[in-house]
Design an enzyme around this catalytic site. Structure first.
Site, short mmCIF file in Angstrom:
data_model
loop_
_atom_site.label_atom_id
_atom_site.label_comp_id
_atom_site.label_asym_id
_atom_site.label_seq_id
_atom_site.Cartn_x
_atom_site.Cartn_y
_atom_site.Cartn_z
N LYS A 79 0.84 -1.20 0.00
CA LYS A 79 0.00 0.00 0.00
C LYS A 79 0.87 1.25 0.00
O LYS A 79 1.93 1.28 0.64
CB LYS A 79 -0.92 -0.02 1.22
N SER A 154 -9.76 2.07 2.77
CA SER A 154 -8.86 2.78 1.88
C SER A 154 -7.88 1.86 1.13
O SER A 154 -7.25 2.27 0.17
CB SER A 154 -8.05 3.80 2.69
N SER A 178 -10.17 -0.49 6.99
CA SER A 178 -9.62 -0.28 5.64
C SER A 178 -8.90 -1.48 5.05
O SER A 178 -8.50 -1.44 3.89
CB SER A 178 -8.68 0.93 5.64
#
Length: 486
Positions: A79, A154, A178
């Site tokens: 990420k 996210s 997330s």
């Protein structure tokens, strides 16, 4: 079957017997990215030259050493809020569009020690603020099951890249759901570890008391491998406890005879769609058939979790994001006539609407005259929520419920209504406030053909029991074997 559709155990066997090479795995990953990335848009940066060079070095070790890293030769996506030395890291924000870190996050160092290969950096909602990936400053990632739908957020890029077969597994971060919510939306396995289990050093902070890095994979077993590799005490993280890391793989016995499950009535009540509710009840029948028992319980303060979370996380964000001012790193506005103007214009141009909204909310909650009424009260509610979990865990081994109240929604459907968007995390947020571990595993499909997720919550530092339950359920079902037809 593609190489990247196989398990870690299967791939390691083939590598050690020299039936395949690390270069084959890296080639398979970049080939798949070239085939589907224009549709999915999961990656913000690729690490191809360095990845291929590393693959060649690892190939030289095949058959020539006695011991290999836990994730030897396996391709992973990271990420984009986890810093990687020399590899652009933007946290999904234009204010960091030119940021090339000079050090690696602790989890990245651990991945290197485990000898995995970083394929690239994955798209996300800006500074991890969002539930759909539509808040990225660069592009909107799409759900591989249906490109008209969001992948969740996210960590939407992290979940979508695994579901699309671009990488074997990925790292995400979870502040209020997330990792778990996009894992549910994309039909993969996502774990939020206990707060502190995985070092946050090198994670670009959203809300420091809630953020946690965790693994996203296709199976529970692969998830356990990845958590094993990245867990442990870190002197560079003041919130990292020196707690022993157990052997997670040994917990995957398939035996849950006598397991005591709590099912909060609040998690199957108002706001949860009927198809989600029925999928959880069906999953409980499967677990019962494996020897577990369950009772309905109550988490009475969970109804306050959403309000408490957005006050606390926004307050922490307003402090954490003060460092992005255009002075030391990141993008700087060229149109300012003074230092104060430079601050204002840099932050106005660099931050997106959702980030600005949360900074303003957090600054208000921390301001003189409002601190006690909002921030302090939210912290008191957080304590009550934590106590609710402790009370349940005094009598039960795990808590089970849905990961999200509905299946994934369409792109653009909720982006104009922040409050409706926030409610998507209503079932995951209490877990972050309490700091306990939770996993999402596939448990069916909705009427629109989109995946559903089952959430299994454990006691502090009891990821082993969470994995044991999730693995037993997974072995008794076939949902995790389904793949999107991209």
């Amino acid at each position: 079957m593609s190489l990247l559709e196989q398990s870690i155990k299967q791939l390691h066997k083939q590598l050690h017997q020299k039936e395949i090479s690390v270069t084959d795995l890296v080639d398979a990953s970049y080939k798949r990215i070239s085939e589907v990335e224009d549709k999915v848009q999961a990656f913000l940066a690729l690490n191809e030259e360095q990845a291929r060079q590393q693959a060649r070095l690892l190939d030289e070790k095949l058959g020539n050493v006695d011991e290999y890293g836990l994730l030897f030769g396996l391709p992973i996506g990271v990420k984009d809020n986890i810093v990687t030395k020399g590899l652009r890291t933007t946290a999904g924000s234009k204010i960091l569009a030119n940021f090339d870190p000079i050090y690696d996050a602790t989890v990245v160092q651990k991945l290197q020690q485990a000898e995995s290969i970083t394929i690239g950096k994955l798209n996300m909602d800006e500074f991890a603020m969002g539930s759909s990936n539509e808040n990225s400053g660069f592009q909107a990632t799409r759900n591989p099951w249906n490109l008209e739908y969001v992948p969740g957020g996210s960590s939407g890029g992290s979940a979508a890249s695994v579901a699309a077969g671009e990488v074997l597994f990925s790292l995400g971060s979870d502040t209020g759901g997330s990792i778990r919510q996009p894992a549910a939306y994309c039909g993969v396995v996502g774990l939020k570890p206990t707060y502190g289990r995985v070092s946050r050093y090198g994670l670009i902070a959203f809300a420091s008391s809630l953020d946690q890095i965790g693994p996203i994979t296709r199976s529970v077993e692969d998830n356990a491998y990845l958590l094993q590799a990245i867990s442990g005490w870190d002197r560079m993280d003041s919130t990292s406890p020196n707690v022993e890391v157990p052997d997670y793989l040994s917990a995957l016995t398939g035996d849950i005879q006598g397991l005591r499950i709590a099912v909060p009535k609040e998690y199957l009540g108002e706001g949860v769609s009927e198809e989600v509710r029925q999928s959880v009840l069906a999953a409980l029948k499967v677990l019962e058939g494996l020897g577990a028992t369950w009772d309905e319980v109550s988490l009475p303060h969970s109804k306050y979790a959403l309000a408490a979370y957005y006050l606390l996380s926004s307050s922490e964000a307003s402090a954490n994001l003060a460092r992005f001012d255009g002075v030391r790193y990141g993008v700087r506005s060229d149109n300012a006539s003074s230092l104060i103007e430079m601050y204002k214009q840099t932050r106005s141009e660099g931050f997106g609407d959702e980030v600005k909204r949360r900074i303003m909310l957090g600054t208000f909650a921390l301001s003189s005259g409002y601190y006690d009424a909002y921030y302090k009260k939210a912290q008191q509610v957080r304590t009550l929520i934590k106590q609710d979990f402790e009370n349940i865990f005094a009598s039960y081994d795990v808590i089970v419920g849905p990961t999200a109240p509905t299946t994934a929604f369409k792109l653009g459907e909720k982006v104009a209504d922040p409050l409706t968007m926030y409610v998507n995390d209503i079932l995951t947020i209490p877990i972050n406030l309490a700091g306990v571990p939770a996993i999402s595993v596939p448990c069916g499909f909705g009427a629109n053909g989109m995946p559903l997720g089952l959430q299994i919550i454990g006691k502090h530092f009891d990821e082993a029991n969470v994995y044991r339950t999730a693995h037993a359920f997974e072995q008794a079902t076939t949902y995790h074997k389904e793949k999107p037809a991209l």
